[in-house]
Design a protein around this motif. Structure first.
Motif, PDB file in Angstrom:
ATOM      1  N   ASN A 159      41.677  51.963  46.006  1.00 27.26           N
ATOM      2  CA  ASN A 159      40.910  51.021  45.177  1.00 27.26           C
ATOM      3  C   ASN A 159      39.517  51.555  44.861  1.00 27.26           C
ATOM      4  OD1 ASN A 159      42.646  48.771  47.074  1.00 27.26           O
ATOM      5  ND2 ASN A 159      42.666  48.565  44.864  1.00 27.26           N
ATOM      6  N   VAL A 160      38.865  52.127  45.878  1.00 25.50           N
ATOM      7  CA  VAL A 160      37.518  52.666  45.675  1.00 25.50           C
ATOM      8  C   VAL A 160      37.555  53.818  44.673  1.00 25.50           C
ATOM      9  CG1 VAL A 160      35.569  53.820  46.783  1.00 25.50           C
ATOM     10  CG2 VAL A 160      36.779  51.992  47.991  1.00 25.50           C
ATOM     11  N   LEU A 161      38.513  54.733  44.903  1.00 22.18           N
ATOM     12  CA  LEU A 161      38.648  55.892  44.029  1.00 22.18           C
ATOM     13  C   LEU A 161      38.961  55.469  42.590  1.00 22.18           C
ATOM     14  CD1 LEU A 161      38.505  58.922  44.492  1.00 22.18           C
ATOM     15  CD2 LEU A 161      40.989  58.951  44.732  1.00 22.18           C
ATOM     16  N   ALA A 162      39.859  54.476  42.463  1.00 21.14           N
ATOM     17  CA  ALA A 162      40.256  54.021  41.124  1.00 21.14           C
ATOM     18  C   ALA A 162      39.069  53.397  40.388  1.00 21.14           C
ATOM     19  CB  ALA A 162      41.394  53.004  41.229  1.00 21.14           C
ATOM     20  N   ALA A 163      38.266  52.605  41.111  1.00 25.56           N
ATOM     21  CA  ALA A 163      37.104  51.974  40.470  1.00 25.56           C
ATOM     22  C   ALA A 163      36.117  53.046  40.003  1.00 25.56           C
ATOM     23  CB  ALA A 163      36.429  51.006  41.433  1.00 25.56           C
TER      24      ALA A 163
ATOM     25  N   ALA B 215      54.338  56.190  38.116  1.00 22.25           N
ATOM     26  CA  ALA B 215      54.098  57.444  38.831  1.00 22.25           C
ATOM     27  C   ALA B 215      53.735  57.180  40.292  1.00 22.25           C
ATOM     28  CB  ALA B 215      52.999  58.242  38.152  1.00 22.25           C
ATOM     29  N   GLY B 216      53.825  55.923  40.715  1.00 19.81           N
ATOM     30  CA  GLY B 216      53.598  55.634  42.127  1.00 19.81           C
ATOM     31  C   GLY B 216      52.168  55.255  42.485  1.00 19.81           C
ATOM     32  N   VAL B 217      51.357  54.912  41.482  1.00 23.99           N
ATOM     33  CA  VAL B 217      50.031  54.379  41.796  1.00 23.99           C
ATOM     34  C   VAL B 217      50.241  52.900  42.158  1.00 23.99           C
ATOM     35  CG1 VAL B 217      47.712  53.900  40.929  1.00 23.99           C
ATOM     36  CG2 VAL B 217      48.937  55.934  40.144  1.00 23.99           C
ATOM     37  N   PRO B 218      49.778  52.446  43.345  1.00 20.37           N
ATOM     38  CA  PRO B 218      49.997  51.048  43.725  1.00 20.37           C
ATOM     39  C   PRO B 218      49.416  50.084  42.689  1.00 20.37           C
ATOM     40  CG  PRO B 218      49.115  52.311  45.572  1.00 20.37           C
ATOM     41  CD  PRO B 218      49.048  53.195  44.372  1.00 20.37           C
ATOM     42  N   LEU B 219      50.046  48.907  42.570  1.00 19.48           N
ATOM     43  CA  LEU B 219      49.649  47.930  41.554  1.00 19.48           C
ATOM     44  C   LEU B 219      48.168  47.541  41.684  1.00 19.48           C
ATOM     45  CD1 LEU B 219      50.856  46.327  39.215  1.00 19.48           C
ATOM     46  CD2 LEU B 219      51.373  44.499  40.823  1.00 19.48           C
ATOM     47  N   GLY B 220      47.732  47.260  42.913  1.00 19.52           N
ATOM     48  CA  GLY B 220      46.345  46.852  43.125  1.00 19.52           C
ATOM     49  C   GLY B 220      45.358  47.940  42.736  1.00 19.52           C
ATOM     50  N   VAL B 221      45.724  49.193  43.010  1.00 20.05           N
ATOM     51  CA  VAL B 221      44.865  50.330  42.669  1.00 20.05           C
ATOM     52  C   VAL B 221      44.778  50.464  41.142  1.00 20.05           C
ATOM     53  CG1 VAL B 221      44.614  52.832  42.857  1.00 20.05           C
ATOM     54  CG2 VAL B 221      45.369  51.505  44.841  1.00 20.05           C
TER      55      VAL B 221
ATOM     56  N   SER C  34      42.350  47.947  39.931  1.00 20.83           N
ATOM     57  CA  SER C  34      40.962  48.361  40.145  1.00 20.83           C
ATOM     58  C   SER C  34      40.497  49.232  38.982  1.00 20.83           C
ATOM     59  CB  SER C  34      40.825  49.155  41.449  1.00 20.83           C
ATOM     60  OG  SER C  34      40.781  48.279  42.546  1.00 20.83           O
ATOM     61  N   PHE C  35      41.372  50.148  38.563  1.00 19.23           N
ATOM     62  CA  PHE C  35      41.036  51.023  37.432  1.00 19.23           C
ATOM     63  C   PHE C  35      40.862  50.207  36.148  1.00 19.23           C
ATOM     64  CE2 PHE C  35      41.952  53.643  33.787  1.00 19.23           C
ATOM     65  CZ  PHE C  35      41.266  54.805  34.050  1.00 19.23           C
ATOM     66  N   LEU C  36      41.805  49.312  35.903  1.00 20.91           N
ATOM     67  CA  LEU C  36      41.783  48.541  34.653  1.00 20.91           C
ATOM     68  C   LEU C  36      40.591  47.582  34.579  1.00 20.91           C
ATOM     69  CD1 LEU C  36      45.483  47.590  33.853  1.00 20.91           C
ATOM     70  CD2 LEU C  36      44.001  49.188  32.653  1.00 20.91           C
ATOM     71  N   ILE C  37      40.042  47.199  35.735  1.00 24.07           N
ATOM     72  CA  ILE C  37      38.869  46.320  35.727  1.00 24.07           C
ATOM     73  C   ILE C  37      37.605  47.145  35.502  1.00 24.07           C
ATOM     74  CG2 ILE C  37      37.471  44.723  37.086  1.00 24.07           C
ATOM     75  CD1 ILE C  37      40.136  44.074  38.620  1.00 24.07           C
ATOM     76  N   SER C  38      37.511  48.255  36.218  1.00 21.89           N
ATOM     77  CA  SER C  38      36.271  49.035  36.146  1.00 21.89           C
ATOM     78  C   SER C  38      36.107  49.763  34.813  1.00 21.89           C
ATOM     79  CB  SER C  38      36.199  49.983  37.349  1.00 21.89           C
ATOM     80  OG  SER C  38      36.043  51.297  36.965  1.00 21.89           O
TER      81      SER C  38
ATOM     82  N   ALA D  70      38.655  42.908  43.737  1.00 22.21           N
ATOM     83  CA  ALA D  70      39.666  42.180  42.969  1.00 22.21           C
ATOM     84  C   ALA D  70      40.977  42.977  42.968  1.00 22.21           C
ATOM     85  CB  ALA D  70      39.193  41.913  41.548  1.00 22.21           C
ATOM     86  N   GLY D  71      40.903  44.289  42.780  1.00 16.21           N
ATOM     87  CA  GLY D  71      42.103  45.127  42.807  1.00 16.21           C
ATOM     88  C   GLY D  71      42.774  45.069  44.172  1.00 16.21           C
ATOM     89  N   TRP D  72      41.962  45.137  45.222  1.00 15.26           N
ATOM     90  CA  TRP D  72      42.505  45.098  46.576  1.00 15.26           C
ATOM     91  C   TRP D  72      43.204  43.763  46.835  1.00 15.26           C
ATOM     92  CZ3 TRP D  72      41.711  42.202  51.032  1.00 15.26           C
ATOM     93  CH2 TRP D  72      42.233  42.756  52.219  1.00 15.26           C
ATOM     94  N   THR D  73      42.540  42.661  46.423  1.00 16.70           N
ATOM     95  CA  THR D  73      43.121  41.327  46.602  1.00 16.70           C
ATOM     96  C   THR D  73      44.452  41.219  45.861  1.00 16.70           C
ATOM     97  OG1 THR D  73      40.868  40.490  46.585  1.00 16.70           O
ATOM     98  CG2 THR D  73      42.612  38.861  46.411  1.00 16.70           C
ATOM     99  N   LEU D  74      44.469  41.693  44.610  1.00 20.15           N
ATOM    100  CA  LEU D  74      45.705  41.623  43.828  1.00 20.15           C
ATOM    101  C   LEU D  74      46.808  42.446  44.487  1.00 20.15           C
ATOM    102  CD1 LEU D  74      44.050  41.848  40.318  1.00 20.15           C
ATOM    103  CD2 LEU D  74      45.492  39.968  41.085  1.00 20.15           C
ATOM    104  N   GLY D  75      46.441  43.566  45.096  1.00 21.69           N
ATOM    105  CA  GLY D  75      47.412  44.377  45.816  1.00 21.69           C
ATOM    106  C   GLY D  75      48.002  43.622  47.000  1.00 21.69           C
ATOM    107  N   ARG D  76      47.148  42.905  47.746  1.00 17.51           N
ATOM    108  CA  ARG D  76      47.585  42.107  48.907  1.00 17.51           C
ATOM    109  C   ARG D  76      48.585  41.039  48.505  1.00 17.51           C
ATOM    110  NH1 ARG D  76      46.779  45.079  52.908  1.00 17.51           N
ATOM    111  NH2 ARG D  76      47.851  45.883  51.202  1.00 17.51           N
TER     112      ARG D  76
END
Lengths: 77, 348
Positions: B100-104, B127-133, B136-140, B175-181
């Protein structure tokens, strides 16, 4: 016959790329066929992540930006 | 992608050095030029209200535009190192939290246009990027952008710009982390995963090898495209700042958007979410609100809601996300913005 495909869901940049590709192809003088691919599943089958993308004879030549006409000519030639 | 223009790399490099020198010279002497223009060339009276407004305007406009050109050029060059394909490779199979941090962070430097949000989403998750991650990218990516930062820095100082950057990243990460959870994978349209999680997709199209002259060219193109589009809003924003003094009572906004009005933050977020505007065009509004006593937290929350979330984006994402996931996505991000807005108002 060259097959030129423009991948994109119809944003402004996609239209621009189509126009540039058309102009470049005309300038090259080779016979060509230009097709706009707007269906998402079809776009994804090319493994492209940023639109618009330029595909020549099935090969992705460029994605995510609009080239100049000169650059497009090189990519198609 | 070799450039076909006649100018050789060394000429282009010298041109960049020359431009930087001119830039520095201009930037250093802006205030003297502004004073000279206002009081000598235009012959306005020193200390007058009009004179002060005009001086403010002829100093701020070139200042912000110069900053914008420099930063957009720099970011344009940096972006040539971060294609979406490379970002995907960095994120694929990454654990959550670190991911999540890296994606943001990558979201701030990877070239992104909201019209390709969907292909990017599919490319990431298959490609195996987790949904929450991926979220994070799509928000940042849209929210933390260089134009917003330069304009905030130029008009309100480094503190406001820094807060915006920090808070944008924190919202994207949490937010990305929460959505992943929340394990929402089943609410992604099933056709997305139809081809299976495709590790070959991580290859993608061949990434062209760029030389430095191509990268500088990309920076110049970014300047032409972005500055060419946003300069009007810069002018407008500064004109608002220079002009409204004295015409609207100083604390006009304080009663409705000041820090004492507890409901102002939720209202700002609710108003901002469906709206769609780019970072530049919202600046005049921000300028007007802040100048008239609206609280900083409320205004930044409004700005984040406008550029981070929008109705058109929801419609685009509907192609790959079921309504419930879109609603959750918007809810979590809007909640994050709300908390940040309150926090700012409390702390500042």
């Amino acid at each position: 016959m060259k097959k030129i495909q423009i991948l994109g869901t119809g944003c402004a940049k996609c239209q621009k790329l189509a126009a540039v590709a058309d102009e470049a192809a005309k300038a090259l003088g080779t016979p060509y066929e230009l097709q706009k691919v707007t269906d998402l599943k079809q776009i994804m089958s090319f493994n492209v992540m940023s639109t618009p993308a330029l595909v020549v004879d099935g090969v992705v030549k460029l994605s995510g930006r609009v080239p100049t006409v000169d650059e497009a000519k090189q990519l198609m030639g | 992608m070799k450039s076909s223009t006649a100018s050789s790399p060394s000429i282009r490099f010298c041109a960049v050095v020359f431009c930087l020198a001119v830039w520095w010279l201009l930037y250093r002497h802006l205030s003297e030029v502004a004073v000279w223009l206002t009081y000598s060339a235009f012959g306005l009276e020193r200390g007058s209200h009009l004179g002060a407004s005009v001086e403010f305007f002829v100093f701020e406009v070139p200042k912000v535009l110069l900053l914008l050109v420099l930063v957009v050029f720099g970011v344009g060059v940096v972006r040539t190192f971060f294609t979406p394909e490379r970002t995907r490779r960095l994120l694929a199979g990454r654990r959550e939290s670190v991911g999540n941090v890296l994606a943001a962070l990558l979201g701030t430097v990877t070239p992104f246009c909201s019209c390709s949000a969907v292909p990017l989403f599919i490319g990431f998750v298959t490609a195996g990027v987790p949904l929450g991650v991926t979220f994070s990218f799509l928000i940042s990516a849209p929210m933390v952008n260089e134009v917003a930062l330069v304009l905030l820095f130029g008009m309100f100082g480094w503190k406001v710009a820094g807060l915006y950057l920090g808070m944008g990243l924190i919202i994207a990460i949490t937010a990305g982390w929460t959505l992943g959870r929340l394990r929402l994978e089943k609410h992604v349209e099933s056709w997305v995963y139809e081809n299976g999680t495709n590790t070959d997709a991580a290859e993608g199209p061949e990434i062209p090898v760029l030389c430095w002259s191509d990268r500088l060219q990309a920076g110049a193109t970014a300047v032409r495209e972005i500055v060419g589009r946003v300069w009007v809003y810069v002018l407008l924003g500064i004109a608002v700042g220079a002009g409204i003094h004295g015409f609207v009572p100083e604390n006009f906004m304080a009663s409705i958007m000041g820090r004492d009005a507890w409901w102002s933050v939720p209202v700002a977020v609710l108003l901002g979410v469906p709206m769609y505007a780019n970072a530049a065009s919202i600046i005049p509004v921000v300028q007007a609100l802040l100048g008239k006593g609206a609280a900083l937290g409320t205004v930044l929350a409004f700005m984040m809601a406008v550029i981070g979330l929008s109705l058109p984006e929801a419609i685009i994402l509907r192609q790959v996300l079921k309504p419930r996931l879109i609603a959750t996505f918007f809810g979590v991000v809007a909640g994050g913005i709300l908390i940040v807005g309150y926090l700012f108002n409390l702390v500042l």
